[in-house]
Structure formats: structure tokens, C-alpha cells
Design a protein around this motif. Structure first.
Motif, PDB file in Angstrom:
ATOM      1  N   GLY A 191       0.789  -1.229   0.000  1.00 24.37           N
ATOM      2  CA  GLY A 191       0.000   0.000   0.000  1.00 24.37           C
ATOM      3  C   GLY A 191       0.819   1.275   0.000  1.00 24.37           C
ATOM      4  N   GLU A 192       2.116   1.179  -0.273  1.00 20.87           N
ATOM      5  CA  GLU A 192       2.985   2.357  -0.233  1.00 20.87           C
ATOM      6  C   GLU A 192       3.429   2.759  -1.635  1.00 20.87           C
ATOM      7  OE1 GLU A 192       6.258   1.931   2.437  1.00 20.87           O
ATOM      8  OE2 GLU A 192       5.023   1.186   4.087  1.00 20.87           O
ATOM      9  N   VAL A 193       3.793   4.037  -1.769  1.00 20.06           N
ATOM     10  CA  VAL A 193       4.421   4.561  -2.977  1.00 20.06           C
ATOM     11  C   VAL A 193       5.843   4.956  -2.609  1.00 20.06           C
ATOM     12  CG1 VAL A 193       4.380   6.319  -4.782  1.00 20.06           C
ATOM     13  CG2 VAL A 193       2.227   5.367  -3.925  1.00 20.06           C
ATOM     14  N   LEU A 194       6.815   4.300  -3.219  1.00 16.66           N
ATOM     15  CA  LEU A 194       8.216   4.533  -2.906  1.00 16.66           C
ATOM     16  C   LEU A 194       8.825   5.513  -3.901  1.00 16.66           C
ATOM     17  CD1 LEU A 194       9.105   0.746  -2.527  1.00 16.66           C
ATOM     18  CD2 LEU A 194       8.720   2.364  -0.643  1.00 16.66           C
ATOM     19  N   PRO A 195       9.788   6.317  -3.461  1.00 16.68           N
ATOM     20  CA  PRO A 195      10.506   7.147  -4.430  1.00 16.68           C
ATOM     21  C   PRO A 195      11.399   6.274  -5.305  1.00 16.68           C
ATOM     22  CG  PRO A 195      11.480   7.366  -2.243  1.00 16.68           C
ATOM     23  CD  PRO A 195      10.238   6.542  -2.076  1.00 16.68           C
ATOM     24  N   GLU A 196      11.511   6.625  -6.565  1.00 15.03           N
ATOM     25  CA  GLU A 196      12.320   5.831  -7.485  1.00 15.03           C
ATOM     26  C   GLU A 196      13.754   5.695  -6.977  1.00 15.03           C
ATOM     27  OE1 GLU A 196      13.110   5.524 -12.303  1.00 15.03           O
ATOM     28  OE2 GLU A 196      12.699   7.480 -11.396  1.00 15.03           O
ATOM     29  N   ALA A 197      14.263   6.742  -6.338  1.00 16.49           N
ATOM     30  CA  ALA A 197      15.646   6.729  -5.860  1.00 16.49           C
ATOM     31  C   ALA A 197      15.868   5.686  -4.771  1.00 16.49           C
ATOM     32  CB  ALA A 197      16.033   8.114  -5.341  1.00 16.49           C
ATOM     33  N   ALA A 198      14.780   5.219  -4.141  1.00 16.68           N
ATOM     34  CA  ALA A 198      14.918   4.225  -3.070  1.00 16.68           C
ATOM     35  C   ALA A 198      15.178   2.827  -3.613  1.00 16.68           C
ATOM     36  CB  ALA A 198      13.662   4.203  -2.209  1.00 16.68           C
ATOM     37  N   GLN A 216       3.088  -9.849  -7.607  1.00 18.84           N
ATOM     38  CA  GLN A 216       2.834  -9.624  -6.179  1.00 18.84           C
ATOM     39  C   GLN A 216       2.568  -8.156  -5.892  1.00 18.84           C
ATOM     40  OE1 GLN A 216       6.397 -11.308  -4.367  1.00 18.84           O
ATOM     41  NE2 GLN A 216       5.332 -13.195  -3.875  1.00 18.84           N
ATOM     42  N   ALA A 217       3.309  -7.284  -6.556  1.00 15.49           N
ATOM     43  CA  ALA A 217       3.160  -5.848  -6.298  1.00 15.49           C
ATOM     44  C   ALA A 217       1.750  -5.360  -6.630  1.00 15.49           C
ATOM     45  CB  ALA A 217       4.188  -5.062  -7.105  1.00 15.49           C
ATOM     46  N   ARG A 218       1.131  -5.954  -7.649  1.00 19.68           N
ATOM     47  CA  ARG A 218      -0.238  -5.573  -7.988  1.00 19.68           C
ATOM     48  C   ARG A 218      -1.197  -6.021  -6.890  1.00 19.68           C
ATOM     49  NH1 ARG A 218      -0.058  -7.005 -12.613  1.00 19.68           N
ATOM     50  NH2 ARG A 218       0.106  -4.975 -13.609  1.00 19.68           N
ATOM     51  N   ARG A 219      -0.996  -7.220  -6.369  1.00 18.04           N
ATOM     52  CA  ARG A 219      -1.857  -7.719  -5.298  1.00 18.04           C
ATOM     53  C   ARG A 219      -1.653  -6.913  -4.012  1.00 18.04           C
ATOM     54  NH1 ARG A 219      -2.934 -13.722  -6.637  1.00 18.04           N
ATOM     55  NH2 ARG A 219      -3.436 -14.011  -4.440  1.00 18.04           N
ATOM     56  N   ALA A 220      -0.403  -6.549  -3.734  1.00 15.86           N
ATOM     57  CA  ALA A 220      -0.077  -5.836  -2.494  1.00 15.86           C
ATOM     58  C   ALA A 220      -0.048  -4.320  -2.676  1.00 15.86           C
ATOM     59  CB  ALA A 220       1.280  -6.319  -1.968  1.00 15.86           C
ATOM     60  N   ASP A 221      -0.238  -3.834  -3.907  1.00 22.80           N
ATOM     61  CA  ASP A 221      -0.238  -2.403  -4.224  1.00 22.80           C
ATOM     62  C   ASP A 221       1.055  -1.736  -3.732  1.00 22.80           C
ATOM     63  OD1 ASP A 221      -1.165   0.000  -5.243  1.00 22.80           O
ATOM     64  OD2 ASP A 221      -2.271   0.519  -3.421  1.00 22.80           O
ATOM     65  N   ILE A 222       2.173  -2.219  -4.256  1.00 25.74           N
ATOM     66  CA  ILE A 222       3.475  -1.628  -3.944  1.00 25.74           C
ATOM     67  C   ILE A 222       3.955  -0.887  -5.191  1.00 25.74           C
ATOM     68  CG2 ILE A 222       5.815  -2.024  -3.088  1.00 25.74           C
ATOM     69  CD1 ILE A 222       4.846  -4.762  -2.078  1.00 25.74           C
ATOM     70  N   ARG A 223       4.059   0.418  -5.083  1.00 23.23           N
ATOM     71  CA  ARG A 223       4.350   1.248  -6.250  1.00 23.23           C
ATOM     72  C   ARG A 223       5.563   2.142  -6.000  1.00 23.23           C
ATOM     73  NH1 ARG A 223       0.293   1.645 -10.019  1.00 23.23           N
ATOM     74  NH2 ARG A 223      -1.511   0.325  -9.558  1.00 23.23           N
ATOM     75  N   PHE A 224       6.039   2.728  -7.081  1.00 20.98           N
ATOM     76  CA  PHE A 224       7.072   3.757  -6.968  1.00 20.98           C
ATOM     77  C   PHE A 224       6.697   4.902  -7.893  1.00 20.98           C
ATOM     78  CE2 PHE A 224       8.416   1.503 -10.720  1.00 20.98           C
ATOM     79  CZ  PHE A 224       9.087   2.436 -11.516  1.00 20.98           C
ATOM     80  N   LYS A 225       7.229   6.086  -7.601  1.00 21.38           N
ATOM     81  CA  LYS A 225       6.962   7.256  -8.428  1.00 21.38           C
ATOM     82  C   LYS A 225       8.223   7.603  -9.194  1.00 21.38           C
ATOM     83  CE  LYS A 225       4.862  11.817  -8.438  1.00 21.38           C
ATOM     84  NZ  LYS A 225       4.233  12.887  -7.630  1.00 21.38           N
ATOM     85  N   PRO A 226       8.199   7.438 -10.524  1.00 27.45           N
ATOM     86  CA  PRO A 226       9.374   7.779 -11.326  1.00 27.45           C
ATOM     87  C   PRO A 226       9.742   9.249 -11.161  1.00 27.45           C
ATOM     88  CG  PRO A 226       7.809   6.496 -12.608  1.00 27.45           C
ATOM     89  CD  PRO A 226       7.119   6.879 -11.337  1.00 27.45           C
TER      90      PRO A 226
END
Length: 435
Positions: free
Chosen positions: A241-248, A359-369
Motif C-alpha cells: 500500500g505504499e508509494v516509494l521514491p524511485e531513488a529508493a 505480487q506488487a499488484r496484489r499488495a499495491d506496492i508502487r514507486f513514483k518515477p
């Protein structure tokens, strides 16, 4: 979970990909649901258009001082129709989601074709099995001879497929975990995490164990909570459920846990020894990475797991799983198989997998380019680095001597308090600090 947009646009390509892994995807059922969905959405839009027109007519009548009661009555009926159609759309969407939660990932193009483990492809072998001048021994016999494996008392405590470790082998398990964690954190740049052993259903759904593999799990009575089958579950879900920065990216975690598996359907297989227990220790490697680099990252992760086997001096081989032998969530998997002379075969000790965005789609784990407005799904990877019980089995079988004593691999000696040889414990038979 599969990409719904891609599936809607390329249903036959998805069906063909799933056919590679011998999965009977019901394309007709999916297309029928999609047709129902389209029809319902079309009808909703038609009704909303009628409602908008009626609302405009009511406003016009009121501006002119007229009576809009007859139009308002129809407007109310339209609103009820739209509400019912929206509910119908939600039901169809829920049916599509339920269908897709049981559908595995599509194999990557580089995953070999094949039906089962007999079609897996050996990539390389590393190390040469030791030439023995005495009959090879299976690890459970070696460990029992040392006095360090106690299956009878474990059965008294918990039932079949449990073990009590004692003395030198209890310390060996602890040493292996510490050695693996130090190697992955200090040598490979992973961040160590310690997670709960109990997780909720959302976490298991996120990584693909639920709903399809519920029978393989230990569920807490009366609760929607489960013992973890692998650290993959809590560690991957750290960022659910989080949005990670691309740099991470990439994020790399390692975690030592006990794992709990019911082993449903495995009765009669590997009933002796440490190979298939209900509870076992494992050091897990998890990587959350940019989609553009995930297959390079799979090679990196596999190399990190291999480094443990190389440091321990254990012969092994790397095998690419064929499409028919892939795990549910995986698009591509390498198995590491360690040589067990007592069984005269290579046995799996780690599976290193790229799940892409499944898995990321099921768990909604995203990053912002960076510089972008839209978010994107990360790719997730994991692998054992390594399974501790199986590593211990390999050490016992590969390092046993003719008299039943076992040489401790040199890299583990510092973690064993200087002990270099494990010998049968008993009166006058202490561990020796020297070969």
C-alpha cells in the motif's frame, strides 16, 4: 495478480502463456464476465445520461415556475436503477477479481518449456562432490549418531515432522543463521529485518499464498491470522500500500525466521530427516526493484544465495525451472540444488524467483518515477539465502568422516566458538576444538 488491462486487451496471449505452465485458464468464463461488465457499464452510462437530461429538465421547469413532480418521480426511479446497476458492476468486478486471484503468473519468455521437474534445465554445476572411502551416510543417521537430532522427543512434543536439535547441532543452526545474515548484510548490502511470525490474510494474499493455498498454511483457530510459511510474506508486505521514491530502489532485505508449513499433499515424501519439516529455519532474501532491471536483479540475487554455498564448500547446481514447474507467483525461477551424497542426488536448497509485478499488484506496492506524475508497480524478487535445515543436512552428509564425526566448514568455526569438529556427545566425548 495479472494485469487486468493487459488481459482485457490480449486474452488469447494470456491463455497461451498460462497453457505453457499447464494451467487450465477458463478464457470463456473470463470473456463472459467481461461481456457482462461491458453491458452493465454501457447501461449505467445510458441511465446516467437520462438522469442528467431529467435533472436539466427539472431545473428548466422550476425556472419557469412550473410543476416538475412528474419528472422528479422519473428521476428517482433512474437513480434507483443506477444504484442497482452500480451494485451489479461491483459484483461482476468482484467475480473477475476472485477468478484472477486463483490464476498464476505468466512465465517469462526465457523460462524453459516443460511439464514438470523432469523438464527443468541445468544451467551450471559448481564444485566437485567429495570422493568417499566409506559408504555415504544420510544426514539423519549422522545427526542421530552425534546425539544432535532427536525426532522421537520432537514427536512427543509436537507430532511427526518436527525435530529437537541439541548440543553441537543446535549451535550449528545458530551459527548458520548468523553466518548467512552477516554475509548478506556486510557483504551483499541487505538490510536485516526481524518480522512477526504471525501475519494477516491481506499479507498472504499480497504474496500469493491466499486464497489458493490455504490448506498449506497453519491458521490460528478463530482468527484471520496465520503462521508464516516463509519470511517472503512479512518482508514483501512491509511496503504494502505504499508509494516509494524511485531513488529508493532497489530495496534489499534479509530476514531470519522460523517457517511453518502444513505440507498438505506431501504425505510419504521425505518423511525422514530435515528435508520436509513442519517448522524450519530460513534466511530469506527479498528485493523490490525497478521493472527495467528486474532480470539483472534476479541474477544478482541468485549469486548472493550461491555465495553461501560456495563459502561453505558445498557442491551444487543451478537449475532453471520449466514453465510447468514454476511456483504460483513466479515468472522465472532458478533453483539451487545442493549435493547430498547420502541420497546420491542434488536436492533443492533455494529457489530464487522474479515475480515481476504479480505480487506488487496484489499488495499495491508502487514507486513514483522521478519527474513523472503517474506511479508504477515495482517488481518483487526473493530467494532463500539459505534454508538452514537443508544446509545443515548438506554439511552433515558432505563433511562426515568415517568415524561419524563431522568437520565444521572453516567459515563457520568463528561462529561455533572455535569448534572445528563435531563428535558424538556423551560422557568423555566433548566437542573438539581441532581436527
Amino acid at each position: 495478480m495479472l494485469d487486468m488491462k493487459f488481459l482485457r486487451q490480449n486474452p488469447q496471449a494470456v491463455a497461451d502463456g498460462l497453457a505453457r505452465r499447464r494451467f487450465p485458464f477458463d478464457l470463456d468464463a473470463f470473456l463472459a464476465l467481461e461481456e457482462r461488465r461491458r453491458e452493465t457499464i454501457t447501461e449505467v452510462e445510458r441511465k446516467k445520461g437520462q438522469r442528467n437530461a431529467a435533472s436539466a429538465e427539472v431545473a428548466k421547469i422550476k425556472r419557469q415556475g412550473g410543476d416538475a413532480a412528474h419528472v422528479l418521480a422519473g428521476l428517482g426511479a433512474l437513480s434507483e436503477d443506477i444504484k442497482a446497476l452500480d451494485e451489479k458492476t461491483r459484483d461482476v468486478d468482484a467475480a473477475v477479481t476472485e477468478l484472477l486471484l486463483g490464476v498464476p503468473n505468466i512465465p517469462h519468455a526465457t523460462t524453459p518449456d516443460g511439464a514438470n521437474e523432469n523438464d527443468n534445465v541445468e544451467i551450471r554445476r559448481v564444485g566437485v562432490p567429495r570422493a568417499l572411502d566409506f559408504p555415504a551416510m544420510e544426514h539423519q543417521d549422522v545427526g542421530t549418531g552425534l546425539g544432535g537430532l532427536d525426532f522421537e522427543r520432537a514427536a512427543k512434543l509436537s507430532g511427526a515432522r518436527f525435530v529437537v536439535l541439541r548440543g553441537g547441532l543446535a549451535r550449528l543452526e545458530r551459527a548458520l543463521a548468523a553466518f548467512m545474515l552477516d554475509t548478506h548484510t556486510l557483504g551483499h548490502g541487505y538490510t536485516e529485518v526481524a518480522t512477526p511470525y504471525i501475519v494477516n490474510a491481506e499479507s498472504l494474499t499480497g504474496t500469493g499464498q491466499l486464497p489458493k493455498f490455504a490448506e498449506d498454511l497453519f491458521k490460528l483457530d478463530g482468527q484471520a491470522a496465520y503462521l508464516i510459511p516463509t519470511a517472503e510474506v512479512p518482508v514483501t508486505n512491509l511496503h504494502r500500500g505504499e508509494v516509494l521514491p524511485e531513488a529508493a530502489l532497489p530495496l534489499a532485505y534479509t530476514c531470519h525466521t522460523q517457517c511453518f508449513r502444513s505440507e498438505a499433499g506431501s504425505y510419504g515424501k521425505d518423511t525422514k530427516g530435515l528435508i520436509r519439516l513442519h517448522q524450519f529455519g530460513k534466511v530469506e532474501l527479498v528485493r523490490l526493484v525497478h521493472p527495467d532491471t528486474s532480470y539483472q536483479e534476479l541474477e544478482v540475487l541468485t549469486g548472493h544465495a550461491e555465495a553461501i554455498l560456495q563459502a561453505l564448500g558445498l557442491p551444487y547446481r543451478v537449475v532453471a525451472l520449466c514453465a510447468g514447474d514454476l511456483g504460483f507467483s513466479s515468472a522465472k525461477t532458478y533453483d539451487l540444488e545442493v549435493w547430498l551424497p547420502g541420497q546420491d542426488k542434488y536436492r533443492e536448497i533455494s529457489s530464487c524467483s522474479n515475480f515481476e509485478d504479480f505480487q506488487a499488484r496484489r499488495a499495491d506496492i508502487r514507486f513514483k518515477p522521478e519527474g513523472g506524475k503517474k506511479t508504477a508497480l515495482v517488481h518483487t524478487l526473493n530467494g532463500s539465502g539459505l534454508a538452514i535445515g537443508r544446509t545443515m543436512a548438506a554439511i552433515l552428509e558432505n563433511y562426515v568422516r568415517k568415524d561419524g564425526s563431522v568437520v565444521v566448514p572453516p567459515v563457520l568455526v568463528p561462529f561455533m566458538g572455535g569448534t572445528e569438529v563435531l563428535e558424538p556427545e556423551g560422557p568423555g566425548r566433548p566437542e573438539r576444538k581441532g581436527a
